[in-house]
Design a protein around this motif. Structure first.
Motif, PDB file in Angstrom:
ATOM      1  N   LEU A 221       0.830  -1.208   0.000  1.00 58.21           N
ATOM      2  CA  LEU A 221       0.000   0.000   0.000  1.00 58.21           C
ATOM      3  C   LEU A 221       0.866   1.261   0.000  1.00 58.21           C
ATOM      4  O   LEU A 221       0.579   2.221  -0.728  1.00 58.21           O
ATOM      5  N   LEU A 222       1.910   1.271   0.821  1.00 57.95           N
ATOM      6  CA  LEU A 222       2.795   2.434   0.868  1.00 57.95           C
ATOM      7  C   LEU A 222       3.501   2.657  -0.466  1.00 57.95           C
ATOM      8  O   LEU A 222       3.632   3.794  -0.937  1.00 57.95           O
ATOM      9  N   PHE A 223       3.936   1.582  -1.095  1.00 61.26           N
ATOM     10  CA  PHE A 223       4.679   1.696  -2.351  1.00 61.26           C
ATOM     11  C   PHE A 223       3.759   2.142  -3.493  1.00 61.26           C
ATOM     12  O   PHE A 223       4.107   3.032  -4.266  1.00 61.26           O
ATOM     13  N   THR A 224       2.596   1.522  -3.592  1.00 54.62           N
ATOM     14  CA  THR A 224       1.709   1.821  -4.724  1.00 54.62           C
ATOM     15  C   THR A 224       0.940   3.128  -4.552  1.00 54.62           C
ATOM     16  O   THR A 224       0.423   3.669  -5.530  1.00 54.62           O
ATOM     17  N   GLY A 225       0.855   3.650  -3.338  1.00 59.54           N
ATOM     18  CA  GLY A 225       0.086   4.875  -3.126  1.00 59.54           C
ATOM     19  C   GLY A 225       0.858   6.148  -3.377  1.00 59.54           C
ATOM     20  O   GLY A 225       0.273   7.247  -3.356  1.00 59.54           O
ATOM     21  N   GLN A 226       2.170   6.048  -3.624  1.00 49.78           N
ATOM     22  CA  GLN A 226       2.981   7.250  -3.805  1.00 49.78           C
ATOM     23  C   GLN A 226       2.558   8.051  -5.032  1.00 49.78           C
ATOM     24  O   GLN A 226       2.495   9.288  -5.004  1.00 49.78           O
ATOM     25  N   GLY A 227       2.278   7.350  -6.140  1.00 50.57           N
ATOM     26  CA  GLY A 227       1.897   8.041  -7.374  1.00 50.57           C
ATOM     27  C   GLY A 227       0.592   8.805  -7.228  1.00 50.57           C
ATOM     28  O   GLY A 227       0.476   9.956  -7.692  1.00 50.57           O
ATOM     29  N   GLU A 228      -0.393   8.189  -6.573  1.00 50.91           N
ATOM     30  CA  GLU A 228      -1.679   8.855  -6.380  1.00 50.91           C
ATOM     31  C   GLU A 228      -1.530  10.110  -5.524  1.00 50.91           C
ATOM     32  O   GLU A 228      -2.143  11.144  -5.804  1.00 50.91           O
ATOM     33  N   HIS A 229      -0.727  10.028  -4.489  1.00 51.38           N
ATOM     34  CA  HIS A 229      -0.567  11.186  -3.604  1.00 51.38           C
ATOM     35  C   HIS A 229       0.251  12.292  -4.259  1.00 51.38           C
ATOM     36  O   HIS A 229       0.016  13.481  -3.979  1.00 51.38           O
ATOM     37  N   ALA A 230       1.186  11.933  -5.124  1.00 55.34           N
ATOM     38  CA  ALA A 230       1.895  12.963  -5.881  1.00 55.34           C
ATOM     39  C   ALA A 230       0.935  13.694  -6.818  1.00 55.34           C
ATOM     40  O   ALA A 230       1.004  14.926  -6.969  1.00 55.34           O
ATOM     41  N   ALA A 231       0.024  12.948  -7.427  1.00 54.72           N
ATOM     42  CA  ALA A 231      -0.956  13.554  -8.331  1.00 54.72           C
ATOM     43  C   ALA A 231      -1.917  14.465  -7.580  1.00 54.72           C
ATOM     44  O   ALA A 231      -2.260  15.556  -8.046  1.00 54.72           O
ATOM     45  N   ILE A 232      -2.340  14.054  -6.379  1.00 51.25           N
ATOM     46  CA  ILE A 232      -3.314  14.865  -5.649  1.00 51.25           C
ATOM     47  C   ILE A 232      -2.667  16.118  -5.077  1.00 51.25           C
ATOM     48  O   ILE A 232      -3.323  17.155  -4.921  1.00 51.25           O
ATOM     49  N   VAL A 233      -1.370  16.071  -4.756  1.00 52.11           N
ATOM     50  CA  VAL A 233      -0.661  17.275  -4.309  1.00 52.11           C
ATOM     51  C   VAL A 233      -0.652  18.315  -5.421  1.00 52.11           C
ATOM     52  O   VAL A 233      -0.919  19.512  -5.200  1.00 52.11           O
ATOM     53  N   SER A 234      -0.352  17.874  -6.653  1.00 50.53           N
ATOM     54  CA  SER A 234      -0.387  18.777  -7.803  1.00 50.53           C
ATOM     55  C   SER A 234      -1.793  19.314  -8.027  1.00 50.53           C
ATOM     56  O   SER A 234      -1.979  20.489  -8.353  1.00 50.53           O
ATOM     57  N   TYR A 235      -2.773  18.465  -7.823  1.00 49.88           N
ATOM     58  CA  TYR A 235      -4.182  18.831  -8.003  1.00 49.88           C
ATOM     59  C   TYR A 235      -4.590  19.938  -7.016  1.00 49.88           C
ATOM     60  O   TYR A 235      -5.237  20.923  -7.384  1.00 49.88           O
ATOM     61  N   ILE A 236      -4.197  19.791  -5.773  1.00 51.24           N
ATOM     62  CA  ILE A 236      -4.557  20.771  -4.746  1.00 51.24           C
ATOM     63  C   ILE A 236      -3.785  22.070  -4.928  1.00 51.24           C
ATOM     64  O   ILE A 236      -4.341  23.171  -4.813  1.00 51.24           O
ATOM     65  N   GLN A 237      -2.490  21.977  -5.256  1.00 48.14           N
ATOM     66  CA  GLN A 237      -1.687  23.171  -5.445  1.00 48.14           C
ATOM     67  C   GLN A 237      -2.174  24.018  -6.617  1.00 48.14           C
ATOM     68  O   GLN A 237      -2.030  25.246  -6.603  1.00 48.14           O
ATOM     69  N   ALA A 238      -2.780  23.361  -7.599  1.00 51.54           N
ATOM     70  CA  ALA A 238      -3.321  24.089  -8.749  1.00 51.54           C
ATOM     71  C   ALA A 238      -4.712  24.643  -8.480  1.00 51.54           C
ATOM     72  O   ALA A 238      -5.327  25.226  -9.375  1.00 51.54           O
ATOM     73  N   GLY A 239      -5.204  24.471  -7.245  1.00 50.26           N
ATOM     74  CA  GLY A 239      -6.512  25.009  -6.891  1.00 50.26           C
ATOM     75  C   GLY A 239      -7.669  24.284  -7.540  1.00 50.26           C
ATOM     76  O   GLY A 239      -8.739  24.869  -7.736  1.00 50.26           O
ATOM     77  N   CYS A 240      -7.467  23.006  -7.844  1.00 52.43           N
ATOM     78  CA  CYS A 240      -8.505  22.271  -8.584  1.00 52.43           C
ATOM     79  C   CYS A 240      -9.722  21.944  -7.727  1.00 52.43           C
ATOM     80  O   CYS A 240     -10.758  21.547  -8.260  1.00 52.43           O
TER      81      CYS A 240
END
Length: 378
Positions: A46-65
């Motif tokens: 779970l820790l290994f496979t969840g890194q990509g999703e959390h990187a995507a959501i950080v970009s999503y939030i920083q862009a004000g989405c």
């Protein structure tokens, strides 16, 4: 010569408890190690496979989405595409975790006592001066404690893994796949599967039969909860929300059972349960009647450029759109209700397993095995 000091009344019970727990560890250390190793393995995945999703959501939030006017639409679309591409992985993760209680009940719970009955070792193990009730209770207590301690971190990691999908609105923590794998419900389900397997093993006293029956019963319970119980539970004490004319009316009536964010109306984070129309006289229309009225309004307003044209027309003709929902603040209350119910059932089954192992006579077991054999052959 002075007389030896009397032994404290607290020394005997504590020494017996340590002895019983030590016997339980020696007999079932393979099960303990396997359960802990399985929990650690799942956590690492779970820790290994969840890194990509959390990187995507950080970009999503920083862009004000998450706001109505995002800062960078390109980043929003990129993050959504990344999460959408991993939607299959989310399904696999939730299905795999859903099988976890079945495996625990089948491979650890079912053989716990059935192996001793089948091999005859219970004649020696249960005559060591501590009583079978205490010995069996200590085994269940130790295994149950390890089960809970292993599955709580797994449940927390599942919630972490699913958070990006929930933020975007692809999924919801209210959905059955996540609702039954939280840090409260996953330990409760796994503990129930473990104790149920022990009960089946006590009755059948055959390892393979106990494993097969345990897997079938636990899987059936899991599916019934997924398909029926969760949806029934979340209909209790719903609140009612009236959709305004300037909101987008969702043309679905009857059972909804989906997140408010998925269809862009309703209180934030809530779980929508049912939807219906009321007529000018306040009469609640059936789902079929509501669909006919909605379709009629859509046909009359299809040329309009206003996306809320259907809702405006219906409001002008004194129709109102209602939704029943569970507010976000009740999520943990329902988690506690389901988790508490499962823990109570586990306790009752554990008491039954201990009493059954103590009182069921060999003749009863032979009869039960005969009935079981005839059932399997037919």
């Amino acid at each position: 010569v002075s007389a030896p000091a009397a032994k404290s009344t607290h020394d005997v019970p504590s020494s017996q408890l340590r002895r019983m727990l030590n016997v339980a560890w020696i007999q079932h250390r393979t099960a303990f190690i396997a359960m802990i190793a399985l929990g650690i393995g799942i956590s690492i995945v779970l820790l290994f496979t969840g890194q990509g999703e959390h990187a995507a959501i950080v970009s999503y939030i920083q862009a004000g989405c998450t706001s109505a006017h995002p800062l960078d639409v390109t980043k929003c679309l990129g993050a959504e595409e990344a999460l959408n591409g991993d939607d299959y992985g989310l399904t696999v993760v939730l299905m795999g975790i859903g099988v976890f209680p079945v495996l625990i009940g089948m491979f650890i719970g079912a053989p716990l006592l059935s192996r001793e009955f089948e091999s005859g070792t219970f004649r020696f193990a249960w005559t060591q001066g501590m009583g079978r009730v205490r010995l069996l209770s200590s085994k269940l207590f130790l295994l149950g404690t390890v089960t809970v301690l292993v599955t709580i971190p797994v449940g927390l990691l599942i919630a972490w893994w699913c958070t990006p999908f929930n933020i975007v609105g692809y999924t919801s923590q209210w959905q059955a796949g996540q609702f039954d794998t939280s840090a409260i419900t996953l330990p409760a389900w796994t503990l129930l599967a473990l104790v149920l397997g022990v009960c089946v093993g006590t009755l059948t006293r055959r390892v393979l039969a106990a494993m097969a029956i345990s897997a079938a019963v636990i899987a059936a319970l899991d599916l019934s909860v997924f398909q029926w119980l969760d949806s029934r539970l979340l209909t209790l004490g719903t609140r009612v929300y009236q959709v305004a004319a300037n909101q987008r009316w969702f043309g679905q009536f009857g059972s909804l059972h989906q997140s408010a964010s998925a269809i862009e109306f309703g209180p934030k984070g809530s779980w929508l349960v049912n939807a219906w129309l009321t007529s000018a006289g306040g009469h609640r229309l059936s789902p079929a009647q509501s669909s006919v009225v909605f379709s009629h309004a859509a046909n009359l307003t299809y040329k309009s450029t206003n996306i809320n044209a259907v809702g405006i027309w219906l409001t002008q003709h004194h129709y109102q759109y209602w939704v029943s929902y569970q507010p976000a603040s009740r999520y943990w209350m329902f988690q506690a209700i389901e988790g508490g119910g499962l823990l109570l059932l586990s306790l009752l089954l554990g008491v039954f397993a201990v009493l059954a192992a103590k009182r069921i006579t060999p003749s009863y077991v032979i009869k039960f095995q005969g009935y079981l054999s005839r059932f399997l052959h037919h």
